[in-house]
Scaffold this motif. Structure first.
Motif, PDB file in Angstrom:
ATOM      1  N   ARG A 187       0.820  -1.210   0.000  1.00 39.93           N
ATOM      2  CA  ARG A 187       0.000   0.000   0.000  1.00 39.93           C
ATOM      3  C   ARG A 187       0.856   1.263   0.000  1.00 39.93           C
ATOM      4  O   ARG A 187       0.329   2.371   0.056  1.00 39.93           O
ATOM      5  N   SER A 192      -4.505   6.690   1.256  1.00 39.93           N
ATOM      6  CA  SER A 192      -5.345   5.962   2.199  1.00 39.93           C
ATOM      7  C   SER A 192      -6.776   6.467   2.214  1.00 39.93           C
ATOM      8  O   SER A 192      -7.029   7.664   2.231  1.00 39.93           O
ATOM      9  N   ASP A 195      -7.249   2.482   6.040  1.00 40.82           N
ATOM     10  CA  ASP A 195      -6.025   1.670   5.965  1.00 40.82           C
ATOM     11  C   ASP A 195      -6.217   0.196   6.286  1.00 40.82           C
ATOM     12  O   ASP A 195      -5.546  -0.656   5.741  1.00 40.82           O
ATOM     13  N   SER A 196      -7.125  -0.109   7.223  1.00 40.50           N
ATOM     14  CA  SER A 196      -7.235  -1.511   7.642  1.00 40.50           C
ATOM     15  C   SER A 196      -7.994  -2.338   6.607  1.00 40.50           C
ATOM     16  O   SER A 196      -8.095  -3.555   6.754  1.00 40.50           O
ATOM     17  N   PRO A 225       3.722  -1.078   6.641  1.00 41.07           N
ATOM     18  CA  PRO A 225       3.743  -1.714   7.969  1.00 41.07           C
ATOM     19  C   PRO A 225       2.715  -2.830   8.113  1.00 41.07           C
ATOM     20  O   PRO A 225       2.823  -3.655   9.018  1.00 41.07           O
ATOM     21  N   ALA A 315     -14.783   5.922   9.941  1.00 46.25           N
ATOM     22  CA  ALA A 315     -13.924   6.380  11.039  1.00 46.25           C
ATOM     23  C   ALA A 315     -12.491   6.552  10.542  1.00 46.25           C
ATOM     24  O   ALA A 315     -11.860   7.591  10.764  1.00 46.25           O
ATOM     25  N   GLU A 316     -11.997   5.543   9.839  1.00 42.06           N
ATOM     26  CA  GLU A 316     -10.625   5.642   9.329  1.00 42.06           C
ATOM     27  C   GLU A 316     -10.520   6.748   8.283  1.00 42.06           C
ATOM     28  O   GLU A 316      -9.520   7.474   8.228  1.00 42.06           O
TER      29      GLU A 316
END
Lengths: 503, 521
Positions: A187, A192, A195-196, A225, A315-316
């Protein structure tokens, strides 16, 4: 005569060099793009000359405009980044370039990937190329990527998929679209949204072509990460190969004996149109007639997936959108003389009100609310709990154990072997017309589009849309193949079989 | 004074607090009948070469603005954080030094607020699951133990400077993303002086483990203090937080005037309102920044990019086993070697000024210098040479110990030469001055030879020669000595020393002169 592109301002490189004779992209492609608005920027020939000699030599690729390219703008279809040039290439772009791929340009999308119909774009909506005169949606958010492939403007395109943004447009446009396992494709350099959930994925006209590009892009990248480690990849690959041996070796002879396909009963909601079910039934019948075992399965948490998805993704998103403040880069709206600039928020509001479209603003508000101290437990944490349940649902029904679970669950008993893949419709309907009430209406009904795609996103599973013929209305239908985490190859092998059997 | 040692046991926090409120407090003449209760949040910059989540190099205030910035630090779209393992290691070192429980699993969260020096609109911190919890720091002067609630890793912000002339704000992102340790104490401090000692002890500890400069003037260590007051035997009062205190002295002044302000309110029957306050150094008064109602909602969210930080026991043990010596251990060791308290304090005070290396590489300060030189030598002799001669000479030259180029090998040999009486103490001091003046890297034995400073066997004859010469040169004084006027003997000794250019040993000269003069009688 070359027709002007919808957003001619974005073809600056083209104008400087003079478009004629210099572009590999044919006149037909330009004409096509004028109709469907799939590409928002076309690479100059100089940029494309650097095509090397690698495994993807002469493969033309369109890259979604939320993936960073150093030689082309990266607008994310947002007024906020309309003139933004990233200082670097995304890892996937670097990998494509070094594999010799020919990057032809940037593909239209919903603003920051938020949308299911590719109508929330500063570049205007994408028109589905299946029959442009009907002016139907190409789906979203990777609508430009799907349309460019479907229209033959490129061999392959990169999209991103947060809750269905590859599979839905692939289904609407009638192309193959892979959302890989979360963490398998880097990614780094992908703007973004959430992200999750964000995954870079691949679209093409054949599963084989997708598989080829996946081989190039599915690399560990230390800059991401959340990238799966090489050890986890190895573990997953071995588990996947072992499980495929049960049926792949004999499938050469045409038989699919040993392949167990699960049909999740929760994936046939009331909103699902009957002609979609019909197409899926044809695929199931064909698979069964070749010896595959079709097993009804249940994923009981599915009904909660859509709400959980929108809470987590919003939320993200609200967090990720916070960086667009008009200070470092992108749009800036200066306060008018005499404005109250004592509070940072007052200054930022001007830029953010102008720079974000209404759908992005809506999700920022939704997400910011879900994260407030009062709402956090009831919304965000609750959604995370649902997410866990959904993951557990999937882990219960697959033959392969989830390689991400450190605790070694014992091999399933011989009676309950678990399914190799799941098969379900990719969308509840065919591509909706662009002037449909669904699109005009700003209500949450548009979100229902994603009801079949978000569970795999929440669980991080590989999911592949494969075209399954045309519905009664003459528009493409897609089916989704979903496999255990890390079993992207298994989903693609089944996808290849489906492509063989669909006329 | 009550010992709060019970609190070291892993008791429930509420019980600890309970125990703690019973801590006896000396009546403070400044506020008789009142208790002042202080808790401190320290933000210490981690002395790592690279930032917490990016490969940009960290910087100090001397760097031109925006020269230590990579795309991640400016929150460019598409960038992702990558945890710097050195920062984790230094955080764990600090946690071990503060007797904390290092958490096997901690996690990173986003704290949201809009400010121009926070490019991403959120700070990555450890709100829900900090790196370490439940530690202690012992204060030796006040004989108290301060409980450490938690240590968390987080990002520093950039710097906004308002230029009033041009009416614009300038932003420097050099600092943005530098690693910080937030070290939160329980409200265990009972006076401004204790608070001061706590911060100083913490500074010394951070420096000794190499995790931070702890430099308040440079802004690499910053304090927020929570102050409340209560009448003796009553429960704790409402606290106010005073933000951004950047010297120990001002912190102590701020606590003192905040305590007075709260006591004054309560004595008037007015309530103390929970709020965040600033401190004005010029007027020595705190002022309200925002009250509880205005407190921002930071919308904490687990960072979706960063996986939980999992530390296995082997990793923690490895760090524990290679822990640098802590200040209190150093002090006890020095005292055990026979050094006086004063000498130990001098060495350790100078040690505070030593360079803290990047990524936990320990700087070599006065203690390490002493340790090297005293290996195989009498520690007391060595410390005398360091504190009296070397430091004295450096002070005369207005040089700090950091600038000292007198190597441990040079000093070691010099001491050996003097101790073995191959040169005299006077010659030794002269050599020390010579080496410092010329920045010489030559060994003292070489120099002593060149300068003919060795006390050789044949020197007994030269000693006699020098003495005879002096007696001849100063016949009146010699006669006075012969007549028993011993005060004049010193003058003769001085003259011989001068003639010998310090090679002679004063005691030997005295004896020789006495011999010569009494023989002639």
């Amino acid at each position: 005569m070359l027709r002007p592109l919808r957003c001619s301002g974005h073809l600056r490189a083209l104008n400087i060099l003079g478009y004629h004779a210099r572009l590999i992209t044919s006149q037909a492609t330009y004409d096509k793009n004028a109709d469907i608005n799939a590409l928002v920027f076309t690479a100059s020939e100089t940029a494309r000359k650097s095509v090397g000699t690698g495994p993807l030599r002469e493969v033309s690729v369109a890259v979604k405009d939320n993936i960073c390219t150093s030689d082309m703008p990266t607008s994310c279809s947002s007024p906020m980044l309309r003139n933004f040039h990233s200082p670097f290439d995304a890892t996937v772009v670097q990998l494509l370039r070094s594999a010799g791929a020919d990057i032809i340009g940037k593909a239209n999308c919903d603003e920051f990937g938020m949308g299911s119909l590719n109508v929330y774009s500063v570049h205007g909506p994408v028109v589905n190329p299946h029959e442009p005169n009907e002016r139907r949606s190409a789906g979203g958010s990777s609508g430009g990527s799907a349309a460019a492939v479907a229209a033959g403007m490129c061999d392959v395109s990169l999209g991103t998929d947060t809750g269905g943004s590859i599979r839905l447009p692939a289904a609407y446009c009638g192309v193959v679209g892979l959302k890989p396992s979360y963490g398998v494709i880097s990614r780094w350099g992908v703007v973004s949204f959430a992200d999750s959930l964000d995954c870079v994925g691949i679209m093409a006209r054949s599963v084989k072509q997708v598989q080829r590009v996946f081989g190039t892009l599915g690399q560990y990248d230390y800059r991401d990460p959340s990238a799966a480690t090489p050890e986890t990849r190895e573990k997953a690959s071995q588990a996947c190969s072992r499980s495929m041996q049960e049926w792949l070796s004999i499938s050469q002879g045409g038989s699919l004996q040993g392949l167990r396909i699960g049909i999740p009963q929760e994936y046939f909601p009331a909103e699902l149109s009957s002609s979609i079910t019909e197409s899926l039934r044809h695929v199931i019948d064909a698979l069964q007639s070749r010896g595959a075992q079709v097993i009804p399965v249940s994923l009981p948490s599915t009904p909660y997936a859509l709400s959980a998805y929108y809470v987590i993704a919003s939320a993200e998103a609200s967090s990720n959108m916070a960086r667009y403040d008009g200070v470092e880069y992108g749009l800036r709206v200066d306060p008018p003389p005499g404005a109250d600039t004592t509070k940072t928020a007052n200054v930022y509001a001007l830029t953010r009100s102008k720079g974000f479209g209404k759908e992005v603003q809506r999700r920022i508000l939704l997400g910011a609310y879900a994260l407030t101290a009062d709402a956090f437990d009831n919304y965000f944490l609750q959604a995370q709990r649902v997410r866990k349940l959904i993951r557990a649902d999937f882990n219960k029904i697959f033959h392969v154990a989830n390689p991400l679970n450190s605790t070694h669950s014992p091999e399933p008993q011989s009676e309950v072997r678990g399914v190799h893949v799941l098969l379900h419709p990719s969308a509840i309907r065919t591509a909706p017309p662009l002037d449909d009430a669904l699109i005009r209406d700003d209500g949450l009904e548009a979100y229902v589009q994603d009801v079949l795609t978000v569970p795999a996103s929440l669980a991080g599973l590989p999911a592949l849309n494969v075209p399954a013929g045309l519905a009664e209305d003459g528009w493409p239908v897609g089916v989704s193949v979903v496999a255990q985490w890390g079993c992207d190859e298994m989903a693609m092998e089944v996808g290849k079989i489906i492509q063989e059997i669909v006329p | 004074m009550l010992r709060v040692g019970q609190c070291l046991l892993p008791l429930s926090r509420s019980y600890c607090r309970c125990v703690h409120t019973t801590r006896l407090v000396k009546e403070d003449p400044r506020w008789p009948g009142w208790n002042v209760v202080v808790g401190i949040e320290v933000h210490a910059q981690i002395k790592s070469r690279q930032k917490l989540f990016s490969h940009a190099l960290t910087s100090d205030l001397s760097e031109p603005p925006n020269t230590h910035v990579v795309s991640f630090d400016a929150a460019f779209p598409g960038t992702l954080p990558r945890l710097n393992p050195k920062c984790v290691e230094l955080g764990v070192r600090t946690a071990i030094a503060l007797n904390c429980q290092v958490q096997r699993r901690s996690a990173f969260d986003r704290k949201h607020y809009f400010y121009p020096d926070l490019p991403s609109g959120y700070q990555i911190t450890q709100h829900y699951a900090p790196l370490a919890t439940d530690g202690t720091l012992r204060l030796s002067e006040e004989d108290a133990v301060v409980r450490i609630k938690q240590i968390q890793l987080e990002q520093d912000t950039g710097k906004t400077t308002f230029d009033p002339r041009r009416r614009i704000s300038t932003i420097d992102l050099n600092r943005a993303g530098t690693g910080l340790m937030e070290i939160v104490s329980e409200p265990d401090l009972r006076s401004p002086e204790e608070a001061g000692e706590y911060v100083r002890a913490l500074q010394a500890l951070l420096r000794s483990v190499g995790s931070s400069d702890g430099n308040m003037e440079q802004g690499s260590l910053r304090c927020d203090v929570n102050v409340s007051v209560n009448r003796q035997h009553e429960s704790l009062g409402t606290r106010c937080e005073i933000k951004n205190l950047n010297s120990v002295k001002f912190m102590m002044v701020a606590i003192t005037c905040e305590a007075f302000r709260q006591i004054e309110l309560l004595e008037k029957g007015l309530p103390v309102i929970q709020e965040t306050r600033g401190f004005d150094e010029a007027s020595a008064a705190t002022f309200s920044l925002r009250n509880k109602e205005d407190a921002p909602d930071y919308r904490y969210m687990p960072d979706p990019n960063l996986p939980p930080l999992l530390l296995d026991q082997t990793y923690i043990n490895t760090i524990r086993q290679s822990m640098p010596e802590l200040p209190q251990e150093t002090r006890s060791r020095l005292l055990a070697q026979g050094l006086s308290e004063r000498d130990a304090d001098v060495l350790m005070a100078i040690d505070m000024g030593r360079e803290v290396g990047y990524d936990g590489v320990l700087g070599h300060g006065a203690v390490a210098y002493f340790d090297t030189v005293s290996r195989g030598r009498d520690p007391k002799v060595v410390v005398n040479w360091i504190t009296h001669e070397l430091l004295g000479q450096l002070a005369l030259r207005k040089e700090t110990f950091k600038e000292n180029r007198f190597s441990t090998e040079q000093l070691g040999e010099l001491i050996d030469l003097v101790q073995s009486k191959r040169i005299t103490g006077t010659s030794g001091r002269m050599l020390l001055r010579h080496i410092l003046t010329h920045g010489s890297s030559e060994m003292p034995s070489k120099l002593a030879e060149k300068m003919s400073l060795f006390v050789s066997a044949s020197d007994s004859t030269s000693l006699e020669t020098w003495c005879k010469e002096v007696i001849e040169a100063l016949p009146e004084e010699a006669q006075a000595v012969r007549n028993g006027n011993m005060n004049v003997l010193n003058k003769l000794v001085g003259r011989v020393m001068k003639t010998s250019k310090g090679r002679a040993d004063a005691k030997a000269v005295r004896n020789a002169l006495q011999d010569l003069l009494s023989t002639k009688m």
